[in-house]
Design a protein around this motif. Structure first.
Motif, short mmCIF file in Angstrom:
data_model
loop_
_atom_site.label_atom_id
_atom_site.label_comp_id
_atom_site.label_asym_id
_atom_site.label_seq_id
_atom_site.Cartn_x
_atom_site.Cartn_y
_atom_site.Cartn_z
N ARG A 8 48.60 32.24 41.65
CA ARG A 8 48.94 31.41 42.82
C ARG A 8 50.04 32.04 43.67
NH1 ARG A 8 46.37 26.49 42.28
NH2 ARG A 8 45.71 25.94 40.18
N MET A 9 50.07 33.36 43.71
CA MET A 9 51.09 34.06 44.50
C MET A 9 50.63 34.34 45.93
SD MET A 9 53.60 34.46 42.35
CE MET A 9 54.63 35.75 43.04
N ASN A 10 49.35 34.10 46.22
CA ASN A 10 48.78 34.34 47.55
C ASN A 10 48.96 35.78 48.03
OD1 ASN A 10 47.86 31.67 47.87
ND2 ASN A 10 49.88 31.00 48.57
N ARG A 11 48.94 36.73 47.11
CA ARG A 11 49.04 38.14 47.48
C ARG A 11 47.68 38.84 47.43
NH1 ARG A 11 54.29 41.21 45.62
NH2 ARG A 11 53.96 41.97 47.74
N ILE A 12 46.72 38.18 46.82
CA ILE A 12 45.35 38.68 46.79
C ILE A 12 44.46 37.59 47.37
CG2 ILE A 12 43.45 39.48 45.34
CD1 ILE A 12 45.51 40.49 43.35
N GLY A 13 43.69 37.95 48.37
CA GLY A 13 42.85 36.95 49.04
C GLY A 13 41.63 37.56 49.67
N ASP A 14 41.32 37.11 50.89
CA ASP A 14 40.08 37.50 51.55
C ASP A 14 39.93 39.00 51.73
OD1 ASP A 14 39.06 35.02 51.69
OD2 ASP A 14 39.38 34.71 53.83
N TYR A 15 41.00 39.69 52.11
CA TYR A 15 40.90 41.12 52.37
C TYR A 15 40.44 41.87 51.12
CZ TYR A 15 42.18 45.85 53.80
OH TYR A 15 42.16 47.20 54.10
N GLY A 16 41.06 41.57 49.99
CA GLY A 16 40.67 42.23 48.74
C GLY A 16 39.28 41.87 48.31
N LEU A 17 38.90 40.59 48.48
CA LEU A 17 37.56 40.15 48.07
C LEU A 17 36.48 40.75 48.94
CD1 LEU A 17 38.27 36.41 47.21
CD2 LEU A 17 38.11 38.35 45.66
N MET A 18 36.75 40.88 50.22
CA MET A 18 35.76 41.51 51.10
C MET A 18 35.59 43.00 50.77
SD MET A 18 36.39 39.75 54.82
CE MET A 18 36.08 38.01 55.07
N ALA A 19 36.69 43.63 50.35
CA ALA A 19 36.58 45.02 49.91
C ALA A 19 35.71 45.12 48.66
CB ALA A 19 37.97 45.60 49.64
N ILE A 20 35.83 44.13 47.76
CA ILE A 20 34.96 44.09 46.57
C ILE A 20 33.51 43.94 46.99
CG2 ILE A 20 34.34 42.68 44.57
CD1 ILE A 20 37.33 42.12 44.18
N ALA A 21 33.26 43.07 47.96
CA ALA A 21 31.88 42.87 48.44
C ALA A 21 31.31 44.16 49.03
CB ALA A 21 31.86 41.75 49.48
N ARG A 22 32.12 44.91 49.76
CA ARG A 22 31.64 46.14 50.38
C ARG A 22 31.46 47.27 49.38
NH1 ARG A 22 35.76 44.83 54.06
NH2 ARG A 22 37.05 46.44 53.09
N GLY A 23 32.40 47.38 48.43
CA GLY A 23 32.43 48.57 47.59
C GLY A 23 31.83 48.44 46.21
N CYS A 24 31.43 47.22 45.79
CA CYS A 24 30.96 47.03 44.40
C CYS A 24 29.56 46.43 44.40
CB CYS A 24 31.93 46.14 43.63
SG CYS A 24 33.63 46.72 43.64
N PRO A 25 28.56 47.17 44.78
CA PRO A 25 27.19 46.62 44.83
C PRO A 25 26.62 46.33 43.45
CG PRO A 25 27.15 48.98 45.26
CD PRO A 25 28.60 48.58 45.23
N GLU A 26 27.20 46.93 42.39
CA GLU A 26 26.68 46.73 41.03
C GLU A 26 27.36 45.57 40.31
OE1 GLU A 26 24.16 48.56 40.07
OE2 GLU A 26 24.25 49.67 41.96
N LEU A 27 28.18 44.80 41.01
CA LEU A 27 28.96 43.74 40.37
C LEU A 27 28.06 42.70 39.71
CD1 LEU A 27 31.98 42.96 40.08
CD2 LEU A 27 31.66 41.42 42.01
N GLN A 28 28.34 42.41 38.43
CA GLN A 28 27.58 41.42 37.67
C GLN A 28 28.43 40.21 37.27
OE1 GLN A 28 25.95 43.45 34.29
NE2 GLN A 28 24.74 44.87 35.52
N GLU A 29 29.74 40.41 37.17
CA GLU A 29 30.61 39.33 36.70
C GLU A 29 31.88 39.32 37.53
OE1 GLU A 29 31.05 38.67 32.44
OE2 GLU A 29 33.22 38.72 32.69
N LEU A 30 32.25 38.16 38.06
CA LEU A 30 33.45 38.01 38.88
C LEU A 30 34.17 36.74 38.45
CD1 LEU A 30 35.22 38.92 41.28
CD2 LEU A 30 33.75 37.54 42.76
N VAL A 31 35.45 36.89 38.09
CA VAL A 31 36.29 35.76 37.69
C VAL A 31 37.51 35.74 38.62
CG1 VAL A 31 37.70 34.73 35.87
CG2 VAL A 31 35.54 35.87 35.30
N LEU A 32 37.68 34.65 39.33
CA LEU A 32 38.80 34.48 40.25
C LEU A 32 39.62 33.28 39.83
CD1 LEU A 32 36.91 35.04 43.64
CD2 LEU A 32 38.13 36.74 42.26
N ILE A 33 40.90 33.50 39.55
CA ILE A 33 41.80 32.45 39.07
C ILE A 33 43.06 32.44 39.93
CG2 ILE A 33 43.08 31.56 37.10
CD1 ILE A 33 41.23 33.20 35.28
N GLY A 34 43.43 31.26 40.39
CA GLY A 34 44.70 31.11 41.09
C GLY A 34 44.79 31.86 42.41
#
Length: 492
Positions: free
Chosen positions: A295-321
């Protein structure tokens, strides 16, 4: 058992016709408790079961030293041994480890838990007798760097090293851990809750075939380690960093490990979107990502969109806080078409609209976990029509979700679907229970509970959607608790 042809009522034991090898095959399908019971049937089964036992777990309190010679003589084929002692009890010491090493020289796996009387000398003796050791794990022990060094030097085939809460490291000098020139056999290293854990930096950096690295709640600064291993451990595929002093500098170095497949970034408050984006954009083989933003609000949309662009093989995603918006979730759902497991916990920005987006676009999704998010029954309606591969949904602390909404979802899906809503779990009868955390002894009780839920006479509101008052829910759950606590014996 059957009656003999010539002897009236005298029983005939057909297992006597089975060769020992066949009995061993049968025993290998049994769990520890069943094997123990089988060993009490007769002397032959006692001998055969012991000869086929490969794994052994012993209570490592001090009296074990007297019983060990007989036990180790009986289980002479053991290749995996675990010694666990109660932390309030006196444990075995160096003599016991020396005896174990001499009697079990073929050991491949060894675990030591809370054996505080074991010193460097005992570990040195074990390593000298067991050169074939491939996995070594110790936790809550008191020996120091010399014992770890003995294992590394005496066991050249060691592949897996796990060190947790090792007291002897606290006051060790930086050069106290002498290492072999290289540790090419090591595949996995786990360090947890250690002071002075930086002693292992040379070991990690000199393990070119290392595949898994877990560093959890260890003191000190860890960016330098990630910088050092970036060019020297190119094959690393799995990295867990939890409650560490690590920043974007370390993640930037980690992005050079192009074979990375699994990343756990848990409660590392100095890491930001920039570090996550650097890893996601270069490590395109990532299959599993766990991020706890604390809950530090230092990781958000920018990082997640980079994951969407760069990780086409992603099978498991866990996002907490963290607080992703609909835009980033839409990018992930659209780009990561192979996403099978998704967990959203404590994400205050995840609501019904985001769940609808996930349901519509995550066609490969099999398991969905939502905890502490403002999701309601309207979000469940979207799940009824989307995500055709969905087989399990877990809902916890989602105040807008009701029991009747869950029941409606299961009825609307019409296929095999297990749904867990806080303390109540509903599922189709033919869905496996192995992942629900309920023991086999409770399956019948749960089945009866499911039937009770299905037959409840639920009142309806004016718009024909069923409702259930809080008082009836409490009454029903209290009845369920009484049923479970009474056990199966009262039902007969």
């Amino acid at each position: 058992m059957a009656t003999a042809e010539t002897g009236g009522d005298r029983p005939c034991d057909h297992t006597l016709d089975l060769p020992d090898d066949c009995l061993i095959v049968v025993f290998n399908f049994l769990g520890t408790g069943d094997r123990n019971r089988c060993s009490l049937v007769c002397r032959r089964w006692l001998v055969v079961e012991a000869r086929s036992r490969r794994r052994l777990s012993l209570d490592a309190r001090a009296p074990l030293l007297e019983a060990a010679p007989g036990l180790l003589a009986r289980f002479d084929a053991v290749s995996s041994l675990a010694l666990r002692c109660d932390r309030r009890s006196e444990s075995i010491g160096d003599d016991a480890l020396d005896l174990i090493g001499r009697c079990c020289s073929a050991l491949a796996r060894f675990k030591l838990r809370a054996c505080r009387r074991v010193t460097d000398l005992g570990v040195f003796a074990l390593a000298g007798h067991c050169p074939a050791l491939r996995r070594f794990s110790c936790a809550s022990c008191s020996f120091g760097p010399a014992g770890i060094e003995a294992i590394l030097r005496g066991c050249p085939f060691l592949e897996d090293l796990s060190v947790k809460r090792l007291r002897g490291l606290a006051n060790a000098e930086p050069e106290a851990l002498g290492l072999p020139a290289s540790s090419s056999a090591l595949r996995s290293i786990c360090l947890k809750e250690l002071y002075n854990a930086q002693l292992f930096t040379p070991l990690i950096a000199s393990s070119p075939n290392l595949r898994t690295l877990k560093i959890i709640r260890c003191s000190g600064e860890w960016d330098l380690l990630l910088v050092e291993i970036a060019g020297r451990v190119p094959q690393i595929a799995e990295v867990h960093l939890e409650k560490l002093q690590v920043s974007d500098r370390g993640l930037l170095a980690l992005s050079s490990c192009l074979a990375l497949e699994v990343l756990h970034l848990v409660k590392t408050p100095e890491c930001t979107d920039a570090g996550v984006a650097a890893v996601a954009e270069r490590c395109r083989l990532l299959r599993k990502i766990h991020i706890d933003g604390w809950r530090m609000n230092r990781i958000g949309d920018y990082g997640l969109m980079a994951i969407a662009r760069g990780c086409p093989e992603l099978q498991e995603l866990v996002l907490i806080g963290i607080s992703p918006t609909g835009a980033s979730m839409d990018h992930i759902a659209s780009s990561c078409r192979g996403l099978e497991r998704l967990a959203l916990c404590g994400c205050e920005t995840i609501g019904d609209a985001e769940i609808a987006c996930i349901a519509a676009k995550c066609t490969a999704l099999k398991k969905l976990c939502i905890k502490g998010c403002p999701v309601s029954d309207r979000g469940l309606e979207a799940l009824a029509e989307g995500s055709p591969s969905l087989i399990k949904v877990k809902l916890k602390r989602c105040r807008g979700v009701t029991l009747e909404g869950v029941e409606w979802l299961m009825a609307a899906r019409g296929g095999p679907l297990a749904v867990s809503l806080d303390a109540v779990e509903l599922q189709e009868p033919h869905v496996s229970m192995c992942e629900t955390g309920i023991q086999e002894s409770g399956i019948e009780e749960l089945s009866a509970l499911t039937d009770d839920i299905a037959t409840l006479d639920l009142p309806s509101s004016s718009n024909d959607q069923p409702t259930l008052s809080k008082s009836r829910v409490r009454s029903f759950l209290a009845s369920a608790v009484r049923k479970w606590s009474s056990g199966g014996g009262n039902s007969h």
